[in-house]
Design an enzyme around this catalytic site. Structure first.
Site, PDB file in Angstrom:
ATOM      1  CD  GLU A 168      22.805  15.320 -33.259  1.00 14.36           C
ATOM      2  OE1 GLU A 168      24.043  15.201 -33.591  1.00 14.36           O
ATOM      3  OE2 GLU A 168      21.843  14.878 -33.950  1.00 14.36           O
ATOM      4  CD  GLU A 273      16.617  16.900 -35.971  1.00  9.90           C
ATOM      5  OE1 GLU A 273      17.272  15.908 -36.254  1.00  9.90           O
ATOM      6  OE2 GLU A 273      17.240  17.928 -35.353  1.00  9.90           O
TER       7      GLU A 273
HETATM    8  C1  XIL Z   1      20.435  16.001 -41.633  1.00  7.42           C
HETATM    9  C2  XIL Z   1      19.821  16.391 -43.131  1.00  7.42           C
HETATM   10  O1  XIL Z   1      18.618  16.096 -42.890  1.00  7.42           O
HETATM   11  C3  XIL Z   1      20.363  16.151 -44.157  1.00  7.42           C
HETATM   12  O2  XIL Z   1      20.145  16.798 -45.256  1.00  7.42           O
HETATM   13  C4  XIL Z   1      22.194  16.336 -43.785  1.00  7.42           C
HETATM   14  O3  XIL Z   1      22.728  15.844 -45.024  1.00  7.42           O
HETATM   15  C5  XIL Z   1      22.615  15.987 -42.615  1.00  7.42           C
HETATM   16  O4  XIL Z   1      21.928  16.547 -41.635  1.00  7.42           O
HETATM   17  N1  XIL Z   1      20.037  15.192 -36.501  1.00  7.42           N
HETATM   18  C6  XIL Z   1      19.987  16.877 -36.838  1.00  7.42           C
HETATM   19  C7  XIL Z   1      19.551  17.257 -38.241  1.00  7.42           C
HETATM   20  O5  XIL Z   1      19.856  17.649 -35.962  1.00  7.42           O
HETATM   21  O6  XIL Z   1      20.279  18.556 -38.423  1.00  7.42           O
HETATM   22  C8  XIL Z   1      20.245  16.244 -39.176  1.00  7.42           C
HETATM   23  O7  XIL Z   1      19.915  16.674 -40.566  1.00  7.42           O
HETATM   24  C9  XIL Z   1      19.725  14.964 -38.796  1.00  7.42           C
HETATM   25  C10 XIL Z   1      20.275  14.454 -37.459  1.00  7.42           C
END
Ligand code: XIL
Length: 380
Positions: A168, A273
């Site tokens: 990000e 994701e």
């Molecule tokens: C999220 C997790 O799923 C949660 O459990 C945590 O509280 C916050 O992070 N982008 C990403 C991930 O790269 O690492 C994030 O994961 C979601 C958004």
């Protein structure tokens, strides 16, 4: 036919169609006989996986653990490899959960992905601030990045197969996100992180990763960064399109354009994701630390998804998967952000306490129709 007979026949039919798999613990997980095994169905196209949590890896959630073994050939840690988890205080390492995660993947012959080396979120404050709350110097941050990235990547050398090196780093306007890393080191922190990761494990694949990749400004920025990293001779294997989706985002056509633009630079792509909220979209800042106060009307489906919403959801998911399938020569991996709806982060973000339906398996670990259909079609 009388009722008793009907019920008996139904029971027989159900028994015949369901295989009960013992999964080591006191649970049994049932899957229907004709349920495709995802990793077999998509073999030769891309790896298929999920983000996993410590309950699954440790076997506490034995049903999910069994499901992960059955269907997935790649995993990524949902939280335990983030820097605030691994290195909460200066000089203090908390390796156990990350070790368990890596061990689980290696034992099961999976492609193990490390998430994530450099991210502004879930970052321990000591990393970038001094005791007075001011940014540390550029030299100090460079040294900390070197120590951290080297320690982590060397520890899992040969067992973690690919790393999200930076996560990000681009803002919605296409400029560099104003993270502490950027404020202290400028854009050079990105190639620097790639250099460090590669030096620590020359065989590991290295990735960039971000959300909202349908945004043309982000697309252009990442095309520039990919070209720049390559020009510098740095290893970069693929770019991760997080693919957090909802019923009204991403713009599917723009999303595919971005995938094609990244492939056009000669880089592989990944859906890293993937999930799709079925709930009304909450307008929120992009900062994952922010949540919005709960409002009942934003949580309309506590007793299950209405059929019409469910069918739109399945169709949208099928469309996204189809994009990966059509570009499968250049797609390394399709990875859901979680296993079953019950443990998705989307139940609590960006609004706490909702009941969402974003993943490939429902709350009872039943495979959703779109993925079952796509897996069957892919196999044939
Ligand atoms: C999220 C997790 O799923 C949660 O459990 C945590 O509280 C916050 O992070 N982008 C990403 C991930 O790269 O690492 C994030 O994961 C979601 C958004």
């Amino acid at each position: 036919m009388n009722t008793t007979k009907t019920i008996r026949m139904l029971a027989v039919t159900m028994l015949a169609g369901v295989a009960v798999v013992s999964c080591g613990g006191n649970h049994n997980v049932a899957h229907e006989d004709d349920e495709p095994v995802l990793k077999e169905a998509f073999a030769g196209k891309f790896l298929i996986g999920a983000a996993v949590n410590d309950n699954q890896v440790s076997g506490k959630d034995s049903i999910a653990a069994e499901l992960i073994r059955r269907h997935f050939n790649t995993i990524v840690a949902e939280n335990v490899m983030k820097s605030a988890e691994i290195n909460p205080q200066q000089g203090v390492y908390n390796w156990e959960p990350a070790d368990r995660f890596v061990e689980f993947g290696v034992e099961n012959g999976m492609f193990v992905v490390g998430h994530t080396l450099v991210w502004h979120s879930q970052l321990a404050p000591w990393f970038v601030y001094d005791d007075n709350g001011r940014y540390v110097s550029a030299d100090t941050l460079r040294e900390r990045m070197r120590t951290y990235i080297t320690d982590v990547v060397v520890r899992y050398k040969g067992r973690v197969n690919g790393w999200d090196v930076v996560n990000e780093v681009i803002d919605d306007d296409g400029g560099y996100r104003r993270t502490p890393f950027y404020e202290i080191l400028g854009e050079e922190y990105i190639p620097y992180a790639f250099e460090l990761a590669h030096a620590a494990d020359p065989d590991a694949q290295l990735y960039l990763n971000d959300y909202a990749m349908d945004n043309p400004a982000k697309r252009d920025a990442y095309v520039r960064i990919l070209n720049d990293l390559k020009k510098r001779g740095l290893r970069v294997d693929a770019i991760g399109m997080q693919s957090h989706a909802g019923m009204d985002y991403p713009n599917i056509a723009e999303y595919e354009k971005s995938m094609e633009a990244f492939i056009g630079t000669g880089t592989k792509v990944m859906m890293t994701e993937w999930d799709m909220s079925a709930l009304p979209s909450v307008t929120q800042s992009a900062n994952i630390a922010d949540t919005t106060a709960f409002r009942r009307e934003m949580n309309p489906y506590t007793d299950g998804l209405p059929a019409d919403v469910d069918s739109v959801w399945n169709a949208r998911m099928a469309t996204m998967l189809d994009i990966a399938l059509r570009h499968s020569d250049d797609v390394l991996r399709v990875n859901a952000w979680g296993v079953s709806d019950g443990d998705s982060w989307k139940n609590d973000w960006p609004m706490k306490g909702r009941t969402d339906y974003p993943l490939l398996f429902d709350r009872h670990y039943k495979m959703k129709p779109f993925i079952r259909g796509a897996a069957k079609a892919a196999k044939n």
